[in-house]
Design a protein around this motif. Structure first.
Motif, PDB file in Angstrom:
ATOM      1  N   TYR A  71       0.882  -1.240   0.220  1.00 42.42           N
ATOM      2  CA  TYR A  71      -0.223   0.076  -0.388  1.00 42.42           C
ATOM      3  C   TYR A  71       0.803   1.101   0.204  1.00 42.42           C
ATOM      4  N   PRO A  72       2.110   1.232  -1.386  1.00 46.27           N
ATOM      5  CA  PRO A  72       2.593   2.736  -0.644  1.00 46.27           C
ATOM      6  C   PRO A  72       2.023   3.906  -1.346  1.00 46.27           C
ATOM      7  N   HIS A  73       0.899   3.932  -1.708  1.00 49.69           N
ATOM      8  CA  HIS A  73       0.347   5.248  -1.486  1.00 49.69           C
ATOM      9  C   HIS A  73      -1.538   5.937  -0.702  1.00 49.69           C
ATOM     10  N   TRP A  74      -1.261   4.841   0.219  1.00 46.22           N
ATOM     11  CA  TRP A  74      -2.211   4.664   0.895  1.00 46.22           C
ATOM     12  C   TRP A  74      -3.718   5.340   1.352  1.00 46.22           C
ATOM     13  N   ALA A  75      -3.107   6.480   1.783  1.00 48.13           N
ATOM     14  CA  ALA A  75      -3.738   8.103   1.563  1.00 48.13           C
ATOM     15  C   ALA A  75      -3.845   8.785   1.129  1.00 48.13           C
ATOM     16  N   TYR A  76      -3.047   8.726  -0.147  1.00 46.85           N
ATOM     17  CA  TYR A  76      -4.194   9.288  -1.534  1.00 46.85           C
ATOM     18  C   TYR A  76      -5.160   7.982  -2.095  1.00 46.85           C
ATOM     19  N   ASP A  77      -4.940   6.919  -2.241  1.00 46.57           N
ATOM     20  CA  ASP A  77      -5.646   6.302  -1.947  1.00 46.57           C
ATOM     21  C   ASP A  77      -6.991   6.579  -1.864  1.00 46.57           C
ATOM     22  N   VAL A  78      -6.939   6.336  -0.408  1.00 46.33           N
ATOM     23  CA  VAL A  78      -8.289   6.185   0.858  1.00 46.33           C
ATOM     24  C   VAL A  78      -8.557   8.130  -0.119  1.00 46.33           C
ATOM     25  N   ALA A 183       7.024   6.339  -2.144  1.00 40.51           N
ATOM     26  CA  ALA A 183       8.346   5.878  -3.113  1.00 40.51           C
ATOM     27  C   ALA A 183       9.001   6.606  -3.575  1.00 40.51           C
ATOM     28  N   VAL A 184       8.863   8.204  -2.868  1.00 40.34           N
ATOM     29  CA  VAL A 184       9.678   9.328  -3.816  1.00 40.34           C
ATOM     30  C   VAL A 184      10.336   9.763  -1.491  1.00 40.34           C
ATOM     31  N   PHE A 185      10.029   8.943  -0.687  1.00 47.84           N
ATOM     32  CA  PHE A 185      10.691   9.339   0.725  1.00 47.84           C
ATOM     33  C   PHE A 185      12.001   9.678  -0.085  1.00 47.84           C
ATOM     34  N   PRO A 186      12.873   9.249  -0.369  1.00 49.87           N
ATOM     35  CA  PRO A 186      13.942   9.291  -0.286  1.00 49.87           C
ATOM     36  C   PRO A 186      14.682  10.170  -0.833  1.00 49.87           C
ATOM     37  N   PHE A 187      13.712  10.476  -2.221  1.00 51.55           N
ATOM     38  CA  PHE A 187      14.365  11.804  -3.076  1.00 51.55           C
ATOM     39  C   PHE A 187      14.033  12.877  -2.378  1.00 51.55           C
ATOM     40  N   TYR A 188      12.767  12.784  -0.953  1.00 50.73           N
ATOM     41  CA  TYR A 188      12.849  14.699  -0.260  1.00 50.73           C
ATOM     42  C   TYR A 188      14.541  14.770   0.343  1.00 50.73           C
ATOM     43  N   LEU A 290       2.597   1.660   7.923  1.00 50.89           N
ATOM     44  CA  LEU A 290       3.623   0.989   6.595  1.00 50.89           C
ATOM     45  C   LEU A 290       5.033   0.311   7.459  1.00 50.89           C
ATOM     46  N   GLY A 291       5.199   0.071   8.406  1.00 46.16           N
ATOM     47  CA  GLY A 291       6.251   0.272   8.689  1.00 46.16           C
ATOM     48  C   GLY A 291       7.426   0.602   8.593  1.00 46.16           C
ATOM     49  N   LEU A 292       8.362  -0.138   7.936  1.00 44.38           N
ATOM     50  CA  LEU A 292       9.870   0.688   7.616  1.00 44.38           C
ATOM     51  C   LEU A 292       9.403   0.696   5.858  1.00 44.38           C
ATOM     52  N   THR A 293       8.733   0.214   5.704  1.00 43.60           N
ATOM     53  CA  THR A 293       8.615   0.309   3.195  1.00 43.60           C
ATOM     54  C   THR A 293       9.020   1.600   3.261  1.00 43.60           C
ATOM     55  N   PRO A 294       9.211   2.601   3.964  1.00 47.25           N
ATOM     56  CA  PRO A 294       9.591   4.366   3.771  1.00 47.25           C
ATOM     57  C   PRO A 294      10.646   3.653   3.280  1.00 47.25           C
ATOM     58  N   TYR A 295      11.495   3.527   3.744  1.00 48.20           N
ATOM     59  CA  TYR A 295      12.849   3.074   3.790  1.00 48.20           C
ATOM     60  C   TYR A 295      13.606   2.214   2.711  1.00 48.20           C
ATOM     61  N   THR A 296      12.979   0.539   2.320  1.00 51.46           N
ATOM     62  CA  THR A 296      13.235   0.043   1.864  1.00 51.46           C
ATOM     63  C   THR A 296      12.158   0.082   0.064  1.00 51.46           C
ATOM     64  N   TYR A 297      11.449   0.666   0.005  1.00 45.13           N
ATOM     65  CA  TYR A 297      10.871  -0.060  -1.058  1.00 45.13           C
ATOM     66  C   TYR A 297      11.184   0.540  -2.444  1.00 45.13           C
ATOM     67  N   LEU A 298      12.001   1.844  -2.664  1.00 40.67           N
ATOM     68  CA  LEU A 298      12.702   1.751  -3.266  1.00 40.67           C
ATOM     69  C   LEU A 298      13.861   1.143  -3.527  1.00 40.67           C
ATOM     70  N   VAL A 299      14.208   0.899  -2.656  1.00 41.42           N
ATOM     71  CA  VAL A 299      15.679   0.332  -2.969  1.00 41.42           C
ATOM     72  C   VAL A 299      14.827  -1.116  -3.289  1.00 41.42           C
ATOM     73  N   ASP A 476       5.013  -3.018  -8.641  1.00 42.24           N
ATOM     74  CA  ASP A 476       6.369  -4.072  -7.797  1.00 42.24           C
ATOM     75  C   ASP A 476       4.978  -5.118  -7.190  1.00 42.24           C
ATOM     76  N   LEU A 477       4.169  -4.928  -7.179  1.00 41.03           N
ATOM     77  CA  LEU A 477       3.288  -6.065  -6.842  1.00 41.03           C
ATOM     78  C   LEU A 477       3.913  -7.895  -6.774  1.00 41.03           C
ATOM     79  N   TYR A 478       4.243  -7.197  -8.064  1.00 42.64           N
ATOM     80  CA  TYR A 478       4.134  -9.032  -9.040  1.00 42.64           C
ATOM     81  C   TYR A 478       5.703  -9.424  -9.635  1.00 42.64           C
TER      82      TYR A 478
END
Length: 551
Positions: A71-78, A183-188, A290-299, A476-478
């Motif tokens: 759920y990488p952009h759950w708040a926007y989805d909601v 997904a763009v958290f590191p870009f910040y 989402l736990g540590l996902t912001p730090y691991t997703y892009l990698v 990414d899901l697949y």
């Protein structure tokens, strides 16, 4: 008294120009906002609905593979689902227009803040929004554009004033990003690096000054403790020599700062607290369900091959993108053929974004967003050198009746041309998305007891219609990076590319009973050659559906 009247006139002109600029930017943003929904928007709506009904369960309910999902952009989805639930597709279209207008107006305000030049800020903002037109869609990236503009505004304002309100803004933004579009958290944090890099170069270039200053201070302290006259005279002599050296170095520094060759290196001590703010913001990714996902997703995304097979992630070829090439040439022309100086931090930002854009065309949007401010600084610097009153004269002309009418007409003409190209567009493009084919599936097939192969580009629409999918644009899901052992995305590439040796094997692997595809797809050509195994049960102008006779 006369001075007060003159100031009052200038203020009224400024207000009049700002109102005119903001109104025209809003109109232009409306004209380029797309009516047709983008494929990611469809799954965004359904994920938002799922979260409202079930919470964030970290499982994907829309494919038939039973996979884990981040759920990488759950708040926007909601947020998008709530808008859709209240106002349907019209509501999503309106939200895209509003967000585009917010982006345009914020870019103008930030440009004015950085340069104090309203004319160039207005023109460059219009140009930047035009270049961003292909990235304006009901996707989380539109919100992150706004957040990155605010980040640049807050960083520049903090470096100038060190006010606490900008600190609060800089801390809140990464918290929002980690929930809106992680997904763009590191870009910040990439946006901080040019300022830090410039300050480090400044410190290194002034090392001798810093060392001599420190020695002088140390000798002054020592002088207070020494009592012998000989030692006092020796220390004073050393201090004098150091001060003479320091004065020579300071004169050289002053001369270089007054007339640098091309690059201005500015030492702002507010960069030190800015680094502290950045370090604090590193923990913002923990403030998410989402736990540590912001730090691991892009990698994880970069480790896989999904980015190598999705067009927006592929390298940008300059010769194929004339608009982007024109912008790069404009930057080079200003820097090479004029006596315009560029801040080292801006040069770092420009170079870094150019590299990222060439590496992945998706980053073109960020080059435009951040590059617009750098271009505005360069243009204003050029005007200040060659025609200091030029922009003021243009602004005065534009705020007169004839100037306002001319400006309004020009922007309206361009806006009408942009909007005219979209007249007749539908919210859902039936050439791109299988609207009638989905109707057939829902009316004629038992969606709970079939396994449907579909193609990547319209999988999101099928799941929007509550048809379980083989694959969709959540690449990414697949992939095995996010679901160990899962090779759905790679298998889709084999099927869509018609790897003859693996087609039947792959279809058997997933127990595929039915296939939907574009009529022009390679796979259809292959399937038509074997009518004993595949029976066409549906066809329209764009799509066809086959049933497998042997599974």
């Amino acid at each position: 008294m006369n001075n007060n009247k003159e100031l009052s006139k200038i203020n009224k002109r400024d207000i009049r120009f700002n109102v005119l600029a903001i109104l025209l930017i809003a109109i232009f943003c409306f004209s380029i906002s797309p009516i047709t929904l983008q494929n990611d928007t469809f799954y965004t709506i359904k994920i938002g609905e799922h979260i409202i009904q079930n919470g964030i369960d970290m499982r994907d309910p829309f494919s038939f593979h039973d996979l884990e999902y981040t759920y990488p952009h759950w708040a926007y989805d909601v947020g998008i689902y709530l808008i859709y639930n209240m106002a349907g597709q019209v509501g999503i279209y309106i939200s895209t227009i509003v967000l585009c207008m917010v982006l345009g107006i914020l870019m103008y305000i930030t440009n004015v803040k950085l340069t104090k030049n309203k004319v160039t800020s207005f023109i460059i903002t219009i140009g930047a929004i035009y270049l961003l037109r292909d990235f304006i869609a009901a996707r989380a990236q539109l919100v992150t554009f706004i957040l990155f503009v605010l980040t640049i505004y807050f960083i520049e304002s903090f470096l100038e004033t060190k006010k606490k309100r900008y600190v609060a803004g800089l801390i809140i933004i990464p918290i929002i990003i980690s929930n809106i579009h992680l997904a763009v958290f590191p870009f910040y944090f990439v946006l901080y690096l040019p300022y830090i890099g410039e300050y480090m170069i400044y410190i290194l270039s002034n090392t001798r000054i810093i060392i001599n200053t420190s020695k002088i201070k140390a000798f002054h302290k020592k002088l207070k403790k020494v009592q012998k006259q000989e030692e006092i005279e020796s220390i004073k002599s050393k201090i004098t020599n150091l001060e003479n050296r320091l004065n020579v170095l300071l004169l050289k520094k002053e001369k270089v700062q007054k007339n640098p060759y091309k690059i201005k290196i500015i030492g702002n001590d507010n960069v030190i607290p800015l680094v502290i703010i950045m370090i604090i913001c590193l923990f913002a990714g923990l403030l998410t369900p989402l736990g540590l996902t912001p730090y691991t997703y892009l990698v994880k995304t970069m480790q896989g091959n999904t980015t190598q097979n999705i067009s927006e992630h592929l390298p940008l070829v300059l010769i194929q993108n004339t608009n982007f090439l024109a912008v790069v040439i404009l930057f080079m022309a200003i820097l090479i053929f004029t006596d315009t100086k560029i801040k080292l931090s801006d040069l770092f930002m420009l170079g870094g974004l150019l590299f990222l854009t060439i590496y992945s065309r998706r980053q073109e949007s960020m080059f435009v967003v951040a590059g617009a401010f750098i271009l505005n600084k360069l243009v204003c610097s050029m005007f200040d050198k060659y025609d200091p009153e030029g922009c003021r004269k243009i602004q005065n002309s534009m705020t007169r009746i004839t100037g306002m009418i001319t400006t309004i007409c020009l922007v309206l003409i361009v806006s009408v041309i942009n909007y005219k190209s979209k007249v007749g567009d539908k919210f859902i493009d039936e050439k791109t998305y299988p609207v009638m084919a989905a109707d057939y599936i829902l009316n004629n097939l038992d969606i709970n007891n079939i396994k449907l192969y579909n193609e990547y580009n319209y999988g999101s629409y099928l799941l929007f219609r509550e048809i379980p999918v083989f694959v969709d644009s959540r690449a990414d899901l697949y992939s095995p990076e996010f679901n160990e052992g899962v090779t759905v995305f790679n298998d889709f590439l084999d099927l869509s590319g018609v790897n003859n040796d693996k087609i039947e094997e792959t279809l058997d692997k997933y127990e595929i009973t039915h296939l939907i595809m574009y009529k022009s797809s390679k796979l259809r050509i292959f399937i038509k050659q074997d009518e004993q195994k595949y029976e066409q049960i549906y066809e329209d102008d764009n799509f066809c559906i086959y049933e497998r006779k042997q599974v």
